[in-house]
Design a protein around this motif. Structure first.
Motif, PDB file in Angstrom:
ATOM      1  N   ASN A  43     -38.576  19.883   0.959  1.00 30.57           N
ATOM      2  CA  ASN A  43     -39.102  20.826   1.692  1.00 30.57           C
ATOM      3  C   ASN A  43     -39.043  20.726   3.192  1.00 30.57           C
ATOM      4  O   ASN A  43     -39.455  21.056   4.024  1.00 30.57           O
ATOM      5  CB  ASN A  43     -40.805  20.763   1.828  1.00 30.57           C
ATOM      6  N   SER A  44     -37.638  19.769   3.624  1.00 30.75           N
ATOM      7  CA  SER A  44     -37.488  19.328   5.035  1.00 30.75           C
ATOM      8  C   SER A  44     -36.040  19.256   5.030  1.00 30.75           C
ATOM      9  O   SER A  44     -35.339  19.249   3.981  1.00 30.75           O
ATOM     10  CB  SER A  44     -38.269  18.193   5.347  1.00 30.75           C
ATOM     11  N   VAL A  45     -35.491  19.028   6.347  1.00 29.41           N
ATOM     12  CA  VAL A  45     -34.093  18.503   6.525  1.00 29.41           C
ATOM     13  C   VAL A  45     -34.368  17.321   7.629  1.00 29.41           C
ATOM     14  O   VAL A  45     -35.223  16.819   8.306  1.00 29.41           O
ATOM     15  CB  VAL A  45     -33.517  19.628   7.239  1.00 29.41           C
ATOM     16  N   PRO A  46     -33.195  16.615   7.331  1.00 32.05           N
ATOM     17  CA  PRO A  46     -33.196  15.005   8.411  1.00 32.05           C
ATOM     18  C   PRO A  46     -33.545  15.750   9.860  1.00 32.05           C
ATOM     19  O   PRO A  46     -33.051  16.821  10.329  1.00 32.05           O
ATOM     20  CB  PRO A  46     -32.018  14.709   8.164  1.00 32.05           C
ATOM     21  N   ALA A  47     -34.325  14.968  10.472  1.00 29.93           N
ATOM     22  CA  ALA A  47     -34.315  15.211  12.038  1.00 29.93           C
ATOM     23  C   ALA A  47     -32.925  15.427  12.804  1.00 29.93           C
ATOM     24  O   ALA A  47     -32.225  14.870  12.597  1.00 29.93           O
ATOM     25  CB  ALA A  47     -35.216  14.291  12.784  1.00 29.93           C
ATOM     26  N   GLY A  48     -33.007  16.514  13.511  1.00 27.25           N
ATOM     27  CA  GLY A  48     -31.761  16.806  14.151  1.00 27.25           C
ATOM     28  C   GLY A  48     -31.021  17.952  13.700  1.00 27.25           C
ATOM     29  O   GLY A  48     -30.147  18.686  14.242  1.00 27.25           O
ATOM     30  N   GLU A  49     -31.434  18.561  12.448  1.00 28.18           N
ATOM     31  CA  GLU A  49     -30.634  19.357  11.648  1.00 28.18           C
ATOM     32  C   GLU A  49     -31.536  20.825  11.977  1.00 28.18           C
ATOM     33  O   GLU A  49     -32.728  20.704  12.100  1.00 28.18           O
ATOM     34  CB  GLU A  49     -30.410  19.207  10.319  1.00 28.18           C
ATOM     35  N   THR A  50     -31.058  21.901  11.918  1.00 29.86           N
ATOM     36  CA  THR A  50     -31.620  22.870  11.917  1.00 29.86           C
ATOM     37  C   THR A  50     -32.533  23.214  10.621  1.00 29.86           C
ATOM     38  O   THR A  50     -31.855  23.413   9.656  1.00 29.86           O
ATOM     39  CB  THR A  50     -30.801  24.427  12.204  1.00 29.86           C
ATOM     40  N   PRO A  51     -33.836  23.660  10.453  1.00 29.38           N
ATOM     41  CA  PRO A  51     -34.497  23.843   9.529  1.00 29.38           C
ATOM     42  C   PRO A  51     -34.110  25.176   8.707  1.00 29.38           C
ATOM     43  O   PRO A  51     -33.884  26.117   9.544  1.00 29.38           O
ATOM     44  CB  PRO A  51     -35.894  23.834   9.903  1.00 29.38           C
ATOM     45  N   THR A  52     -33.792  25.117   7.427  1.00 31.68           N
ATOM     46  CA  THR A  52     -33.459  26.544   6.871  1.00 31.68           C
ATOM     47  C   THR A  52     -34.748  27.011   6.248  1.00 31.68           C
ATOM     48  O   THR A  52     -35.812  26.300   5.856  1.00 31.68           O
ATOM     49  CB  THR A  52     -32.594  26.097   5.711  1.00 31.68           C
ATOM     50  N   PRO A  53     -34.796  28.323   5.994  1.00 35.32           N
ATOM     51  CA  PRO A  53     -35.910  29.016   5.550  1.00 35.32           C
ATOM     52  C   PRO A  53     -36.128  28.547   3.930  1.00 35.32           C
ATOM     53  O   PRO A  53     -35.079  28.086   3.295  1.00 35.32           O
ATOM     54  CB  PRO A  53     -35.718  30.568   5.467  1.00 35.32           C
ATOM     55  N   THR A  54     -37.410  28.488   3.561  1.00 33.50           N
ATOM     56  CA  THR A  54     -37.632  28.260   2.184  1.00 33.50           C
ATOM     57  C   THR A  54     -38.858  29.225   1.550  1.00 33.50           C
ATOM     58  O   THR A  54     -39.788  29.563   2.055  1.00 33.50           O
ATOM     59  CB  THR A  54     -38.290  26.926   1.953  1.00 33.50           C
ATOM     60  N   THR A  55     -38.424  29.652   0.431  1.00 36.50           N
ATOM     61  CA  THR A  55     -39.273  30.859  -0.306  1.00 36.50           C
ATOM     62  C   THR A  55     -40.380  30.167  -0.804  1.00 36.50           C
ATOM     63  O   THR A  55     -40.272  28.984  -1.486  1.00 36.50           O
ATOM     64  CB  THR A  55     -38.244  31.718  -1.120  1.00 36.50           C
ATOM     65  N   PRO A  56     -41.400  30.905  -1.164  1.00 33.40           N
ATOM     66  CA  PRO A  56     -42.432  30.574  -2.246  1.00 33.40           C
ATOM     67  C   PRO A  56     -42.028  29.882  -3.387  1.00 33.40           C
ATOM     68  O   PRO A  56     -42.346  28.835  -4.079  1.00 33.40           O
ATOM     69  CB  PRO A  56     -43.464  31.606  -2.440  1.00 33.40           C
ATOM     70  N   GLU A  57     -40.758  30.513  -4.032  1.00 30.57           N
ATOM     71  CA  GLU A  57     -40.153  29.929  -5.151  1.00 30.57           C
ATOM     72  C   GLU A  57     -39.696  28.577  -5.262  1.00 30.57           C
ATOM     73  O   GLU A  57     -39.728  27.775  -6.044  1.00 30.57           O
ATOM     74  CB  GLU A  57     -39.356  31.108  -5.969  1.00 30.57           C
ATOM     75  N   GLN A  58     -38.958  28.579  -3.956  1.00 33.27           N
ATOM     76  CA  GLN A  58     -38.443  27.206  -3.745  1.00 33.27           C
ATOM     77  C   GLN A  58     -39.157  26.091  -3.360  1.00 33.27           C
ATOM     78  O   GLN A  58     -39.245  24.960  -4.058  1.00 33.27           O
ATOM     79  CB  GLN A  58     -37.282  27.379  -2.481  1.00 33.27           C
ATOM     80  N   GLN A  59     -40.284  26.558  -2.795  1.00 39.34           N
ATOM     81  CA  GLN A  59     -41.438  25.603  -2.522  1.00 39.34           C
ATOM     82  C   GLN A  59     -41.934  25.034  -3.906  1.00 39.34           C
ATOM     83  O   GLN A  59     -42.501  23.980  -4.284  1.00 39.34           O
ATOM     84  CB  GLN A  59     -42.532  26.116  -1.835  1.00 39.34           C
ATOM     85  N   LEU A  60     -42.364  26.040  -4.951  1.00 38.73           N
ATOM     86  CA  LEU A  60     -42.627  25.835  -6.484  1.00 38.73           C
ATOM     87  C   LEU A  60     -41.643  24.615  -6.906  1.00 38.73           C
ATOM     88  O   LEU A  60     -42.251  23.876  -7.595  1.00 38.73           O
ATOM     89  CB  LEU A  60     -42.821  26.826  -6.980  1.00 38.73           C
ATOM     90  N   ALA A  61     -40.391  24.930  -6.861  1.00 43.95           N
ATOM     91  CA  ALA A  61     -39.573  24.048  -7.500  1.00 43.95           C
ATOM     92  C   ALA A  61     -39.538  22.707  -6.849  1.00 43.95           C
ATOM     93  O   ALA A  61     -39.379  21.624  -7.402  1.00 43.95           O
ATOM     94  CB  ALA A  61     -38.224  24.656  -7.257  1.00 43.95           C
ATOM     95  N   CYS A  62     -39.733  22.642  -5.510  1.00 42.33           N
ATOM     96  CA  CYS A  62     -39.681  21.396  -4.781  1.00 42.33           C
ATOM     97  C   CYS A  62     -41.117  20.764  -5.287  1.00 42.33           C
ATOM     98  O   CYS A  62     -40.992  19.516  -5.574  1.00 42.33           O
ATOM     99  CB  CYS A  62     -39.728  21.738  -3.310  1.00 42.33           C
ATOM    100  N   ALA A  63     -42.136  21.490  -5.444  1.00 42.28           N
ATOM    101  CA  ALA A  63     -43.396  20.755  -5.975  1.00 42.28           C
ATOM    102  C   ALA A  63     -43.121  19.879  -7.464  1.00 42.28           C
ATOM    103  O   ALA A  63     -43.622  19.116  -7.499  1.00 42.28           O
ATOM    104  CB  ALA A  63     -44.500  21.734  -6.040  1.00 42.28           C
ATOM    105  N   HIS A  64     -42.478  20.588  -8.241  1.00 44.16           N
ATOM    106  CA  HIS A  64     -42.090  20.189  -9.533  1.00 44.16           C
ATOM    107  C   HIS A  64     -41.388  18.766  -9.397  1.00 44.16           C
ATOM    108  O   HIS A  64     -41.528  17.987 -10.284  1.00 44.16           O
ATOM    109  CB  HIS A  64     -41.413  21.282 -10.202  1.00 44.16           C
ATOM    110  N   LEU A  65     -40.536  18.779  -8.442  1.00 45.34           N
ATOM    111  CA  LEU A  65     -39.906  17.513  -8.351  1.00 45.34           C
ATOM    112  C   LEU A  65     -40.682  16.321  -8.199  1.00 45.34           C
ATOM    113  O   LEU A  65     -40.100  15.208  -8.471  1.00 45.34           O
ATOM    114  CB  LEU A  65     -38.651  17.500  -6.912  1.00 45.34           C
TER     115      LEU A  65
END
Length: 204
Positions: free
Chosen positions: A168-190
């Motif tokens: 749900n994040s990117v390394p500091a200094g990189e531009t954050p990319t959008p994340t959809t609710p479906e992607q957030q759910l997939a990240c939670a499962h990880l």
């Protein structure tokens, strides 16, 4: 003079061999555990040291808990096999969305400010020096209801959720990319976690 029969001798040898194998197996397991523990690197870190990451933008316009966090202890940071720890800052009004961890216990240490915390069936305010113990499978949510930022330290009893945080994040200094609710759910499962759609905080 007594003598053992061939079957008795074979049985005796098998028992002794089994005992030796068991002892060797236990010794091997202990040695493997020591080797595994030896991979963890000791750390001495200042407040701002560690793996600084920026949270991705929620495409559904919901806001994350804070813009950045620091992972300090994890398998990828220092080889820890047993613990995960890090820090983040909650600005006034920022909230921890309602969620639960399915396999890890968690401890939150509150430094400064005032947090309203919803934990399981309990709900109360906590202040500087407060501690929240979150057993696995317990719903947790919180909000900074004060006028000062809250510095949080989080500790997990086992690795896993840090992969959700990285997802749900990117390394500091990189531009954050959008994340959809479906992607957030997939990240939670990880990280063996589950999020709730409805808010848990009823105060302020």
């Amino acid at each position: 003079m007594n003598s053992m029969t061939v079957p008795t001798v074979v049985t005796t040898i098998a028992i002794v061999a089994g005992g030796l194998c068991s002892a060797v197996s236990r010794a091997d397991q202990a040695a493997a555990a020591r080797r595994s523990d030896a991979k963890a690197r000791p750390l001495l870190l200042e407040k701002d040291e560690g793996e600084l990451r920026t949270r991705r933008i929620h495409a559904d316009s919901s806001s994350p808990a804070s813009s950045q966090f620091i992972l300090k202890v994890s398998p990828k940071n220092n080889g820890s096999r047993h613990l995960v720890a890090g820090t983040e800052v909650l600005a006034p009004g920022a909230a921890l969305p309602r969620h639960r961890h399915l396999v890890q216990d968690e401890i939150l240490l509150i430094q400064g400010g005032t947090a309203h915390v919803w934990l399981g069936d309990e709900e109360r305010d906590l202040h500087a020096g407060g501690l929240v113990f979150i057993p696995a499978n317990t719903w947790i949510s919180g909000k900074n209801i004060g006028t000062e930022p809250i510095a949080l330290t989080f500790v997990f009893s086992a690795p896993g959720f840090e992969e959700t945080m990285r997802c749900n994040s990117v390394p500091a200094g990189e531009t954050p990319t959008p994340t959809t609710p479906e992607q957030q759910l997939a990240c939670a499962h990880l990280g063996h976690a589950e999020s709730a759609a409805r808010p848990a905080i009823s105060k302020k």
